[in-house]
Design a protein around this motif. Structure first.
Motif, short mmCIF file in Angstrom:
data_model
loop_
_atom_site.label_atom_id
_atom_site.label_comp_id
_atom_site.label_asym_id
_atom_site.label_seq_id
_atom_site.Cartn_x
_atom_site.Cartn_y
_atom_site.Cartn_z
N LEU A 69 -1.03 16.93 -9.42
CA LEU A 69 -1.25 16.51 -8.04
C LEU A 69 -0.29 15.39 -7.66
O LEU A 69 -0.22 14.36 -8.33
CB LEU A 69 -2.70 16.04 -7.86
N GLU A 70 0.46 15.59 -6.56
CA GLU A 70 1.44 14.61 -6.11
C GLU A 70 0.87 13.68 -5.04
O GLU A 70 0.16 14.12 -4.13
CB GLU A 70 2.69 15.31 -5.57
N GLU A 71 1.26 12.44 -5.15
CA GLU A 71 0.75 11.42 -4.23
C GLU A 71 1.27 11.57 -2.81
O GLU A 71 0.54 11.34 -1.83
CB GLU A 71 1.15 10.03 -4.77
N GLY A 203 -7.18 5.54 -3.87
CA GLY A 203 -7.97 6.01 -5.00
C GLY A 203 -7.06 6.37 -6.16
O GLY A 203 -5.84 6.23 -6.08
N PHE A 204 -7.67 6.85 -7.25
CA PHE A 204 -6.91 7.18 -8.45
C PHE A 204 -6.77 8.69 -8.61
O PHE A 204 -7.77 9.40 -8.75
CB PHE A 204 -7.60 6.58 -9.69
N LEU A 205 -5.54 9.14 -8.61
CA LEU A 205 -5.29 10.58 -8.78
C LEU A 205 -5.50 11.01 -10.23
O LEU A 205 -5.51 12.21 -10.52
CB LEU A 205 -3.86 10.91 -8.35
N ALA A 211 -9.72 12.42 -7.48
CA ALA A 211 -8.57 13.24 -7.10
C ALA A 211 -9.01 14.45 -6.29
O ALA A 211 -8.36 14.84 -5.31
CB ALA A 211 -7.81 13.69 -8.34
N SER A 212 -10.14 15.02 -6.69
CA SER A 212 -10.68 16.18 -5.96
C SER A 212 -11.10 15.78 -4.55
O SER A 212 -10.82 16.50 -3.58
CB SER A 212 -11.87 16.75 -6.74
#
Length: 238
Positions: A69-71, A203-205, A211-212
């Motif tokens: 997952l990309e920020e 938040g934290f990926l 992440a979800s």
């Protein structure tokens, strides 16, 4: 009765001279009022401008989270929602980017440095009342989660904004372990910004659950609304 020659032309000249003087006086006062109005409008515009910075973009994906997952995409999506919210509140919003593109030239030797410099240049150009840079966090321990707001450690106003933003994020996102805003002197944007700027790590990926959530429209709206309310509280605006 016969009037002496030259009386009518003289009278006409006097009237024209008086009219010209009246026009000049009127023009002077109108110009002064117009200048005053422009100054007031400019002052209002400056006090009403907020810069929203969607971090990373283009070749720079930012943090990489679970499942690759990309920020950058999440940053832009939340920033767009924040822009809409702020505009509804009557603010003029400047976006550093509105597409998946970095603020650098493709042939630049140091794209990252140029990207950050251009973001600072936009702040210098528009002189917003405040700026918020939207980002996502990561950590080696996947159990770590929660929003975190950073401010330049020596900025009194930066700290006030960070407190307002952090309070709304903790409350509206129902964070079980609320964080406090954190002062920093190392981040380039915080060091170089001429005005009040906060970095909002939403938040934290690297946390699977967070992440979800961060990929959903509903949660992104909540984040954007929390930041909007924090800004309004800081500026004391309903």
């Amino acid at each position: 009765m016969n009037m002496p020659e030259g009386v009518f032309p003289l009278k006409k000249n006097i009237i024209e001279l008086v009219m010209a003087c009246l026009l000049l006086v009127s023009f002077f006062f109108l110009s002064r009022e117009a200048a005053k109005t422009v100054q007031e409008m400019n002052a209002t515009d400056v006090n009403n401008v907020i810069l929203v910075d969607a971090g990373h973009g283009g070749d720079d994906p930012g943090m990489i989270g679970v499942n690759g997952l990309e920020e950058k995409g999440i940053n832009l999506s939340i920033s767009e929602k924040l822009k809409k919210n702020l505009e509804k509140k009557g603010f003029k919003v400047i976006m550093t980017r509105e597409e998946d593109k970095g603020l650098y030239e493709e042939n630049s030797r140091n794209q990252k440095a140029q990207d950050l410099q251009n973001r600072i240049a936009l702040i210098s150009k528009y002189k917003p009342v405040l700026s918020v840079s939207i980002h996502q966090n990561s950590y080696s321990d996947p159990a770590v989660y929660g929003p975190q707001v950073f401010y330049y450690k020596d900025s009194v106003e930066g700290e006030k904004l960070a407190q307002a933003l952090q309070a709304q994020l903790n409350d509206q996102l129902k964070v079980k372990r609320p964080r406090s805003p954190k002062g920093d002197r190392t981040y380039y944007l915080l060091k170089r910004s001429e005005g009040v700027l906060n970095i909002v790590e939403c938040g934290f990926l690297t946390n699977p659950s967070e992440a979800s959530l961060l990929q959903t429209e509903e949660y992104q709206e909540k984040v954007a609304q929390a930041v909007t309310d924090g800004i309004c509280n800081y500026l004391d605006k309903d």
